[in-house]
Design a protein around this motif. Structure first.
Motif, PDB file in Angstrom:
ATOM      1  N   MET A 273       0.902  -1.186   0.147  1.00  0.00           N
ATOM      2  CA  MET A 273       0.043   0.035  -0.084  1.00  0.00           C
ATOM      3  C   MET A 273       1.073   1.307   0.140  1.00  0.00           C
ATOM      4  N   PRO A 274       0.629   2.355  -0.993  1.00  0.00           N
ATOM      5  CA  PRO A 274       1.464   3.474  -0.905  1.00  0.00           C
ATOM      6  C   PRO A 274       0.916   4.465   0.252  1.00  0.00           C
ATOM      7  N   PHE A 275       2.056   5.194   0.386  1.00  0.00           N
ATOM      8  CA  PHE A 275       1.843   6.357   1.634  1.00  0.00           C
ATOM      9  C   PHE A 275       1.852   7.681   1.152  1.00  0.00           C
ATOM     10  N   CYS A 276       1.121   8.585   1.645  1.00  0.00           N
ATOM     11  CA  CYS A 276       1.235   9.827   1.274  1.00  0.00           C
ATOM     12  C   CYS A 276       2.516  10.509   1.243  1.00  0.00           C
ATOM     13  N   SER A 277       3.198  11.251   0.271  1.00  0.00           N
ATOM     14  CA  SER A 277       4.257  11.869   0.226  1.00  0.00           C
ATOM     15  C   SER A 277       4.355  12.835   1.372  1.00  0.00           C
ATOM     16  N   HIS A 278       3.401  13.524   1.754  1.00  0.00           N
ATOM     17  CA  HIS A 278       3.291  14.626   2.551  1.00  0.00           C
ATOM     18  C   HIS A 278       3.178  14.088   4.040  1.00  0.00           C
TER      19      HIS A 278
ATOM     20  N   THR B  32       0.309   9.169   5.413  1.00  0.00           N
ATOM     21  CA  THR B  32      -0.771   8.590   5.923  1.00  0.00           C
ATOM     22  C   THR B  32      -1.009   7.311   4.628  1.00  0.00           C
ATOM     23  N   PRO B  33      -1.547   6.080   4.567  1.00  0.00           N
ATOM     24  CA  PRO B  33      -1.947   5.114   3.822  1.00  0.00           C
ATOM     25  C   PRO B  33      -2.746   5.671   2.812  1.00  0.00           C
ATOM     26  N   LEU B  34      -2.504   5.607   1.694  1.00  0.00           N
ATOM     27  CA  LEU B  34      -3.389   6.184   0.467  1.00  0.00           C
ATOM     28  C   LEU B  34      -4.529   5.346   0.203  1.00  0.00           C
ATOM     29  N   ARG B  35      -5.756   5.877  -0.258  1.00  0.00           N
ATOM     30  CA  ARG B  35      -6.865   5.151  -0.685  1.00  0.00           C
ATOM     31  C   ARG B  35      -6.819   5.142  -2.306  1.00  0.00           C
ATOM     32  N   SER B  36      -6.145   6.215  -2.706  1.00  0.00           N
ATOM     33  CA  SER B  36      -5.713   6.235  -4.026  1.00  0.00           C
ATOM     34  C   SER B  36      -4.356   6.691  -4.289  1.00  0.00           C
ATOM     35  N   ALA B  37      -3.654   6.184  -5.288  1.00  0.00           N
ATOM     36  CA  ALA B  37      -2.312   6.476  -5.570  1.00  0.00           C
ATOM     37  C   ALA B  37      -2.317   8.081  -5.968  1.00  0.00           C
ATOM     38  N   LEU B  38      -3.365   8.641  -6.410  1.00  0.00           N
ATOM     39  CA  LEU B  38      -3.448  10.041  -6.964  1.00  0.00           C
ATOM     40  C   LEU B  38      -3.358  11.220  -5.853  1.00  0.00           C
TER      41      LEU B  38
END
Length: 206
Positions: free
Chosen positions: A1-6, A9-15
């Motif tokens: 699962m990707p995480f927010c770059s800021h 937080t775990p992302l619900r969408s990669a965008l």
């Protein structure tokens, strides 16, 4: 699962991060499933997919970034385009199958032009029959041939879609990938034959 770059937080969408509202530049490289926070699986709930698409389309819409710095405005435009590409692909069963198979092939290479055993010879024979009917302008026989090609196409699609739905592994083995790729290649041949019949069929329509 990707995480927010800021905010990490775990992302619900990669965008886009739903917590801190931060646009994710890495999302431009994300696969279409990650765009919607989905696993790499063919079987999707299209209602959930559509709901997620509309929510993300609203959050990423360039109009909301009209007064933002140029770089952020451009990022929102690029992410919106990525979202639309992902939606157009995943909501279509055939496009989704081709896209997913393409991802698998990058991990498990197969011969991209393979066809089911005996299929090419059968297509050559059908092509010859079709050419004879076109030359004879036999409308009734052409309509029957068009119906036959359409049934073959529908049967083929049902078969590979069912195989993909029943798949349990996220990364199938080479044999499975090859089998699906062969059917997708066969689909292209059948579509070309259908296209050859279509002008004749359309002439019969009121």
């Amino acid at each position: 699962m990707p995480f927010c770059s800021h905010c990490q937080t775990p992302l619900r969408s990669a965008l886009w991060c739903s917590v801190c509202q931060h646009l994710q530049s890495n999302g431009l490289k994300a696969d279409y499933f990650s765009v919607f926070g989905l696993p790499l699986r063919y079987d999707l709930d299209l209602k959930i997919l559509e709901q997620s698409y509309h929510e993300l389309a609203t959050e990423l819409h360039p109009d909301f970034f009209a007064t933002a710095p140029v770089a952020k405005r451009r990022l929102s435009e690029s992410l919106s385009a990525r979202l639309n590409q992902a939606w157009q692909t995943l909501q279509d069963p055939t496009a989704r199958a081709r896209y997913l198979t393409g991802i698998w092939q990058s991990q498990t290479p197969t011969h991209e032009r393979d066809l089911p055993t005996g299929f090419l010879q059968e297509m050559f024979a059908l092509q010859e029959e079709l050419e004879e009917l076109l030359e004879a302008k036999d409308q009734q026989a052409l309509a029957a041939k068009h119906a036959d090609f359409l049934q073959r196409l529908n049967d083929l699609r049902h078969n590979y879609q069912q195989q993909l739905i029943e798949l349990k592994e996220n990364t199938p083995d080479t044999s499975f990938c090859k089998q699906i790729q062969q059917q997708l290649n066969a689909e292209r041949y059948l579509l070309r034959l259908l296209e050859s019949c279509s002008p004749i069929s359309s002439e019969k329509d009121p």
